[in-house]
Design an enzyme around this catalytic site. Structure first.
Site, PDB file in Angstrom:
ATOM      1  N   ARG A  64       0.825  -1.223   0.000  1.00 10.41           N
ATOM      2  CA  ARG A  64       0.000   0.000   0.000  1.00 10.41           C
ATOM      3  C   ARG A  64       0.857   1.272   0.000  1.00 10.41           C
ATOM      4  NH1 ARG A  64      -5.635  -0.608   1.871  1.00 10.41           N
ATOM      5  NH2 ARG A  64      -6.195  -2.659   1.096  1.00 10.41           N
ATOM      6  N   ARG A  68      -3.379   6.659   0.296  1.00  8.76           N
ATOM      7  CA  ARG A  68      -3.802   7.884   0.976  1.00  8.76           C
ATOM      8  C   ARG A  68      -2.739   8.567   1.822  1.00  8.76           C
ATOM      9  NH1 ARG A  68      -9.063   5.994   3.741  1.00  8.76           N
ATOM     10  NH2 ARG A  68      -7.944   4.041   3.523  1.00  8.76           N
ATOM     11  N   ARG A  77      -6.560  11.513  -7.121  1.00  8.09           N
ATOM     12  CA  ARG A  77      -7.747  10.692  -6.903  1.00  8.09           C
ATOM     13  C   ARG A  77      -9.007  11.514  -6.652  1.00  8.09           C
ATOM     14  NH1 ARG A  77      -8.917   6.266  -4.373  1.00  8.09           N
ATOM     15  NH2 ARG A  77     -10.996   7.052  -4.789  1.00  8.09           N
ATOM     16  N   ASP A 113      -6.607  -3.175  -7.144  1.00  4.29           N
ATOM     17  CA  ASP A 113      -7.201  -3.731  -5.928  1.00  4.29           C
ATOM     18  C   ASP A 113      -7.486  -5.199  -6.184  1.00  4.29           C
ATOM     19  OD1 ASP A 113      -8.397  -2.762  -3.176  1.00  4.29           O
ATOM     20  OD2 ASP A 113      -9.722  -4.305  -3.966  1.00  4.29           O
ATOM     21  N   TYR A 188     -15.025 -11.447   0.737  1.00  2.45           N
ATOM     22  CA  TYR A 188     -15.771 -10.235   0.341  1.00  2.45           C
ATOM     23  C   TYR A 188     -17.048 -10.595  -0.421  1.00  2.45           C
ATOM     24  CZ  TYR A 188     -11.822  -7.457   1.825  1.00  2.45           C
ATOM     25  OH  TYR A 188     -10.855  -6.868   2.587  1.00  2.45           O
TER      26      TYR A 188
HETATM   27  O1  1CP Z   1       0.333   0.548  -3.285  1.00  2.89           O
HETATM   28  C1  1CP Z   1      -0.202  -0.556  -3.229  1.00  2.89           C
HETATM   29  O2  1CP Z   1       0.086  -1.390  -2.357  1.00  2.89           O
HETATM   30  C2  1CP Z   1      -1.218  -0.920  -4.296  1.00  2.89           C
HETATM   31  C3  1CP Z   1      -2.524  -0.676  -3.882  1.00  2.89           C
HETATM   32  C4  1CP Z   1      -3.476  -1.706  -3.293  1.00  2.89           C
HETATM   33  C5  1CP Z   1      -3.338  -3.048  -2.931  1.00  2.89           C
HETATM   34  C6  1CP Z   1      -2.086  -3.896  -2.951  1.00  2.89           C
HETATM   35  C7  1CP Z   1      -4.821  -1.358  -3.079  1.00  2.89           C
HETATM   36  C8  1CP Z   1      -5.400  -0.044  -3.341  1.00  2.89           C
HETATM   37  N1  1CP Z   1      -5.487  -2.475  -2.657  1.00  2.89           N
HETATM   38  C9  1CP Z   1      -4.615  -3.508  -2.521  1.00  2.89           C
HETATM   39  C10 1CP Z   1      -4.921  -4.898  -2.143  1.00  2.89           C
HETATM   40  C11 1CP Z   1      -6.063  -5.139  -1.237  1.00  2.89           C
HETATM   41  N2  1CP Z   1      -7.330  -4.629  -1.297  1.00  2.89           N
HETATM   42  C12 1CP Z   1      -6.033  -6.079  -0.182  1.00  2.89           C
HETATM   43  C13 1CP Z   1      -4.847  -6.914   0.157  1.00  2.89           C
HETATM   44  C14 1CP Z   1      -3.837  -6.122   0.916  1.00  2.89           C
HETATM   45  C15 1CP Z   1      -4.199  -5.877   2.351  1.00  2.89           C
HETATM   46  O3  1CP Z   1      -4.408  -6.842   3.087  1.00  2.89           O
HETATM   47  O4  1CP Z   1      -4.247  -4.692   2.717  1.00  2.89           O
HETATM   48  C16 1CP Z   1      -7.292  -6.096   0.436  1.00  2.89           C
HETATM   49  C17 1CP Z   1      -7.725  -6.935   1.601  1.00  2.89           C
HETATM   50  C18 1CP Z   1      -8.106  -5.178  -0.281  1.00  2.89           C
HETATM   51  C19 1CP Z   1      -9.519  -4.875  -0.021  1.00  2.89           C
HETATM   52  C20 1CP Z   1      -9.682  -3.443   0.284  1.00  2.89           C
HETATM   53  N3  1CP Z   1      -9.662  -2.478  -0.675  1.00  2.89           N
HETATM   54  C21 1CP Z   1      -9.809  -2.825   1.541  1.00  2.89           C
HETATM   55  C22 1CP Z   1      -9.820  -3.540   2.902  1.00  2.89           C
HETATM   56  C23 1CP Z   1     -11.201  -3.604   3.476  1.00  2.89           C
HETATM   57  C24 1CP Z   1     -11.254  -4.529   4.693  1.00  2.89           C
HETATM   58  O5  1CP Z   1     -11.743  -5.668   4.555  1.00  2.89           O
HETATM   59  O6  1CP Z   1     -10.834  -4.114   5.780  1.00  2.89           O
HETATM   60  C25 1CP Z   1      -9.901  -1.439   1.309  1.00  2.89           C
HETATM   61  C26 1CP Z   1     -10.074  -0.353   2.327  1.00  2.89           C
HETATM   62  C27 1CP Z   1      -9.789  -1.242  -0.109  1.00  2.89           C
HETATM   63  C28 1CP Z   1      -9.773   0.045  -0.831  1.00  2.89           C
HETATM   64  C29 1CP Z   1      -8.444   0.451  -1.327  1.00  2.89           C
HETATM   65  N4  1CP Z   1      -7.634  -0.314  -2.144  1.00  2.89           N
HETATM   66  C30 1CP Z   1      -6.491   0.390  -2.449  1.00  2.89           C
HETATM   67  C31 1CP Z   1      -6.599   1.673  -1.816  1.00  2.89           C
HETATM   68  C32 1CP Z   1      -5.571   2.765  -1.940  1.00  2.89           C
HETATM   69  C33 1CP Z   1      -7.807   1.686  -1.107  1.00  2.89           C
HETATM   70  C34 1CP Z   1      -8.356   2.800  -0.262  1.00  2.89           C
HETATM   71  C35 1CP Z   1      -9.442   3.520  -0.962  1.00  2.89           C
HETATM   72  C36 1CP Z   1      -9.091   4.854  -1.534  1.00  2.89           C
HETATM   73  O7  1CP Z   1      -7.963   5.354  -1.533  1.00  2.89           O
HETATM   74  O8  1CP Z   1     -10.063   5.475  -2.027  1.00  2.89           O
END
Ligand code: 1CP
Length: 382
Positions: A64, A68, A77, A113, A188
């Site tokens: 990540r 943000r 964004r 994602d 999910y």
């Molecule tokens: O920079 C990076 O790492 C690339 C960005 C990335 C990655 C690797 C995003 C962008 N998502 C992910 C993978 C992801 N998405 C995972 C596996 C990694 C982890 O365990 O954190 C998971 C579980 C998700 C699902 C997801 N997407 C969540 C978690 C929700 C929960 O169950 O608690 C969330 C909050 C998102 C949204 C998301 N994905 C990525 C970003 C930057 C965001 C935040 C939203 C935004 O900025 O608007």
């Protein structure tokens, strides 16, 4: 560091058997890295560490790292929904490169994602700000599985385009492609959104084995093919996120999740890229996760890396594992812990420094930059 676009890679191979063999032409996947006009990613510290070879400096990147915590991310964004941003190659290229420019990390990870391929294939889901992925029609029965889209390479053209754009800018810095593991994706789809207990997921897993098998097989194919698209277009390594697998007992993990993660890794086995496997709270299942067909084991902050190596294959490299909340500690505390992580990582044939989970949104990005600089100065051997 701009280089010409890779020579027209196919957006996806229809099956592992039909994959093109490794080649050394620009843009092709070489046996040990990605050949670009700027050189090969093969000799980068990240790729060397993944293969267990000596490195100049401990390579470091952050899960990540795009997101943000970066003001430049929030700016591009603004007004664009998360999954819409993931489907626009111009934004994906920019956001993926932002942390590489800012922090000098040793790898980029594609801005995307884990649910993106499902969305691109037509599933009715979105990522709600501050919540996470939410699906309109949760999977509860066989008819819901059958209604899920199957993998279509044509739906992934924008991903290939984004990857090509990123690697053209990265030069010899590798790009990590990624996908969600079937268990985490299933959680999910079945819960309908994020969940702590995953009770509905486990109920379906235990109560409807035929539905579970059909769902997990479908998800394994989608994730595996999604990884192939990224590698074919230029990614040098892949990571499978099974973020929530740590909520399973070892026996449940072995029976209900691991076989499908093995399917994912098998789909990219012939591509000769390092395969990284990561989950949260996986101490009890690390040994099983290590058998999925991977070269690098991601470890969260709960298990010291020198302990983790005793649970996995001796040939495997490790990735991790600083507690992501340490960025809020005084610098001397953070520095001492980072040094401990690097020393513990020497117990493995290769170590890629990372956090034990993703960058928290409130993280001060300057602390991450300083952390990269620190890790790069630390000795790689005793
Ligand atoms: O920079 C990076 O790492 C690339 C960005 C990335 C990655 C690797 C995003 C962008 N998502 C992910 C993978 C992801 N998405 C995972 C596996 C990694 C982890 O365990 O954190 C998971 C579980 C998700 C699902 C997801 N997407 C969540 C978690 C929700 C929960 O169950 O608690 C969330 C909050 C998102 C949204 C998301 N994905 C990525 C970003 C930057 C965001 C935040 C939203 C935004 O900025 O608007």
């Amino acid at each position: 560091m701009t280089v010409p676009s890779p020579a027209a890679p196919s957006p996806a191979a229809p099956s592992p058997a039909a994959a093109s063999p490794a080649a050394s032409a620009p843009g092709a996947t070489s046996p040990r890295g990605r050949q670009t006009a700027a050189g090969s990613t093969a000799q980068s510290d990240l790729m060397r560490a993944a293969r267990g070879e000596p490195v100049e400096r401990t390579p470091v990147w952050f899960m990540r790292q795009a997101g943000r915590s970066l003001p430049e991310y929030r700016e591009v964004r603004s007004g664009v929904a998360m999954l819409d941003a993931c489907m626009r190659p111009d934004l994906v290229v920019e956001i993926t490169l932002q942390p590489v420019r800012r922090h000098g990390v040793d790898a980029a990870i594609l801005f995307s994602d884990i649910v993106l391929p499902l969305k691109a294939l037509g599933a009715d889901l979105s990522i709600e700000p501050g919540v996470g992925p939410v699906i309109a029609r949760p999977v509860r029965a066989m008819a819901d599985v059958e209604a899920l889209p199957a993998f279509e390479p044509e739906a992934m053209t924008f991903v290939a385009e984004a990857v090509q754009g990123v690697v053209a800018e990265l030069g010899v810095t590798p790009l990590v492609g990624f996908a969600g593991a079937p268990y985490t994706l299933a959680s999910y789809l079945i819960e309908g959104g994020p969940s702590k207990e995953h009770a509905k997921t486990k109920a379906l897993m235990r109560g409807a084995p035929d539905v579970w098998h059909a769902l997990m097989t479908r998800l394994a194919d989608i994730s595996g093919q999604f990884l192939r698209v990224q590698v074919d277009a230029g990614a040098s390594a892949v990571q499978l996120f099974d973020s929530w697998a740590g909520g399973l007992s070892p026996a449940d993990y072995r029976t209900h999740a691991l076989p499908y993660s093995k399917m994912v890794f098998a789909i990219v086995a012939d591509l000769d890229v390092p395969r990284i496997h990561f989950g949260v709270a996986t101490g009890e299942i690390l040994a099983d996760m290590a058998t999925a067909g991977v070269e690098v084991m991601g470890v969260d902050w709960r298990v010291p890396l020198d302990v983790a190596v005793t649970r996995i294959d001796a040939s495997q490299a490790v990735q991790g594992n600083l507690d992501p909340t340490l960025v809020f500690a005084p610098w001397d505390v953070l520095e001492a812990r980072a040094r401990e992580v690097v020393v513990a990582g020497r117990a493995a044939p290769g170590h890629i420094f990372n956090l034990g989970h993703g960058v928290l949104p409130d993280t001060d990005p300057d602390v991450l930059t300083r952390l990269v600089e620190l890790v790069h100065t630390l000795p790689v051997a005793d």
